[in-house]
Design a protein around this motif. Structure first.
Motif, PDB file in Angstrom:
ATOM      1  N   UNK A   1      54.052  87.223  52.381  1.00  0.00           N
ATOM      2  CA  UNK A   1      52.807  87.267  51.609  1.00  0.00           C
ATOM      3  C   UNK A   1      53.071  86.704  50.219  1.00  0.00           C
ATOM      4  N   UNK A   2      52.339  85.623  49.818  1.00  0.00           N
ATOM      5  CA  UNK A   2      52.587  85.039  48.524  1.00  0.00           C
ATOM      6  C   UNK A   2      51.980  85.895  47.424  1.00  0.00           C
ATOM      7  N   UNK A   3      52.378  85.556  46.199  1.00  0.00           N
ATOM      8  CA  UNK A   3      51.978  86.388  45.071  1.00  0.00           C
ATOM      9  C   UNK A   3      50.473  86.340  44.825  1.00  0.00           C
ATOM     10  N   UNK A   4      49.890  85.152  44.994  1.00  0.00           N
ATOM     11  CA  UNK A   4      48.442  85.011  44.767  1.00  0.00           C
ATOM     12  C   UNK A   4      47.648  85.896  45.709  1.00  0.00           C
ATOM     13  N   UNK A   5      48.008  85.875  47.023  1.00  0.00           N
ATOM     14  CA  UNK A   5      47.310  86.700  48.008  1.00  0.00           C
ATOM     15  C   UNK A   5      47.466  88.170  47.681  1.00  0.00           C
ATOM     16  N   UNK A   6      48.668  88.552  47.254  1.00  0.00           N
ATOM     17  CA  UNK A   6      48.913  89.950  46.924  1.00  0.00           C
ATOM     18  C   UNK A   6      47.990  90.436  45.822  1.00  0.00           C
ATOM     19  N   UNK A   7      47.925  89.676  44.734  1.00  0.00           N
ATOM     20  CA  UNK A   7      47.104  90.106  43.612  1.00  0.00           C
ATOM     21  C   UNK A   7      45.621  90.097  43.945  1.00  0.00           C
ATOM     22  N   UNK A   8      45.179  89.190  44.833  1.00  0.00           N
ATOM     23  CA  UNK A   8      43.788  89.222  45.276  1.00  0.00           C
ATOM     24  C   UNK A   8      43.492  90.513  46.017  1.00  0.00           C
ATOM     25  N   UNK A   9      44.385  90.878  46.936  1.00  0.00           N
ATOM     26  CA  UNK A   9      44.200  92.109  47.704  1.00  0.00           C
ATOM     27  C   UNK A   9      44.320  93.332  46.813  1.00  0.00           C
ATOM     28  N   UNK A  10      45.338  93.306  45.966  1.00  0.00           N
ATOM     29  CA  UNK A  10      45.595  94.470  45.126  1.00  0.00           C
ATOM     30  C   UNK A  10      44.447  94.708  44.161  1.00  0.00           C
ATOM     31  N   UNK A 239      58.298  98.226  49.547  1.00  0.00           N
ATOM     32  CA  UNK A 239      58.139  98.959  48.293  1.00  0.00           C
ATOM     33  C   UNK A 239      58.880  98.252  47.159  1.00  0.00           C
ATOM     34  N   UNK A 240      60.080  97.750  47.465  1.00  0.00           N
ATOM     35  CA  UNK A 240      60.853  97.011  46.463  1.00  0.00           C
ATOM     36  C   UNK A 240      60.089  95.762  46.037  1.00  0.00           C
ATOM     37  N   UNK A 241      59.535  95.049  47.023  1.00  0.00           N
ATOM     38  CA  UNK A 241      58.763  93.835  46.732  1.00  0.00           C
ATOM     39  C   UNK A 241      57.524  94.173  45.902  1.00  0.00           C
ATOM     40  N   UNK A 242      56.851  95.263  46.272  1.00  0.00           N
ATOM     41  CA  UNK A 242      55.645  95.691  45.572  1.00  0.00           C
ATOM     42  C   UNK A 242      55.950  96.041  44.122  1.00  0.00           C
ATOM     43  N   UNK A 243      57.017  96.803  43.917  1.00  0.00           N
ATOM     44  CA  UNK A 243      57.384  97.205  42.535  1.00  0.00           C
ATOM     45  C   UNK A 243      57.815  95.999  41.720  1.00  0.00           C
ATOM     46  N   UNK A 244      58.437  95.018  42.364  1.00  0.00           N
ATOM     47  CA  UNK A 244      58.823  93.788  41.664  1.00  0.00           C
ATOM     48  C   UNK A 244      57.602  93.062  41.135  1.00  0.00           C
TER      49      UNK A 244
END
Length: 250
Positions: A1-10, A239-244
């Protein structure tokens, strides 16, 4: 999951929860049964309330929120909040009572009879969720429509569904339902203390993290197969990826 998609979802499932919310007045009606004490939960904001003796309730909502209505004596019901609901500030929901089963009847044999057991078919039929059944009905092709032969024999209903956009809406409902089921399974696996104590996820980000993991294909496979061992290993890595991401954003 790329960073852009993550922040859109988050951003969608956390920050925007509090934006554009409005308290809406609702009433639940039930024929020949009490409408008091019905639980209403907003699956998006996770806020909940119960109906009073008149079946009334008040709850903070915003457009596209999904409300779940449940009671021991009633059939489960869902309601998606529309733009008109927000403008009107009022919704009405009709619920039905559950069918009462006779406790005296005891089945001791053939408790799971199906077409496969009876030898009618030699394969295990696929089970569909309510949203998937509605989608299949909307997309179903029928070959008895001579006027529609150039279109592959699609039924009039199927053609109307395609033109009106109902099929696309039903596809979206199927995806929403799948994510709901995954989140429910995830909640069955872990309590909130697990995320805080074991994964060190801040309390205010727990819901966002849950959404983050149910979009991970590898974790979804473990969740669907009830593989808690590999699932726990995978969620620890996530979780490590999420906290990063959180630390980088800060």
């Amino acid at each position: 999951m790329n960073r852009t998609l993550f922040f859109l979802l988050f951003s969608f499932f956390t920050t925007t929860f509090v934006l554009g919310q409005k308290q809406i007045h609702g009433v639940v009606k039930v024929e020949n049964a009490s409408a008091e004490g019905i639980h209403i939960t907003n699956l998006v904001s996770e806020k909940s309330t119960v109906t009073n003796e008149k079946g009334e309730f008040w709850l903070d909502v915003k457009e596209d929120d999904l409300l779940v209505f449940s009671a021991v004596h009633l059939n489960y019901w869902r309601k998606s909040i529309s733009e008109n609901d927000i403008k009107n500030g009022f919704i009405e929901v009709i619920m039905t009572t559950k069918e009462q089963k006779l406790e005296e009847v005891v089945v001791t044999e053939y408790t799971k009879i199906n077409a496969q057991d009876l030898g009618i078919i030699d394969y295990k039929p696929k089970k569909y969720t309510p949203a998937e059944r509605r989608l299949r009905t909307a997309e179903k092709l029928k070959w008895y429509s001579p006027l529609l032969i150039p279109l592959g024999g699609m039924s009039v209903d199927g053609l109307i569904n395609q033109i009106s956009g109902r099929t696309n809406q039903l596809k979206k409902e199927v995806q929403i339902e799948k994510k709901e089921l995954l989140l429910k399974k995830l909640n069955d696996w872990y309590e909130n203390e697990f995320y805080v104590n074991q994964l060190t996820i801040p309390v205010e980000y727990i819901n966002g993290f849950k959404v983050f993991v149910v979009y991970d294909e590898e974790f979804i496979d473990y969740l669907n197969s009830n593989d808690t061992i590999n699932g726990s290993l995978r969620i620890s890595k996530l979780a490590v990826e999420f906290l990063t991401y959180l630390n980088t954003d800060e």
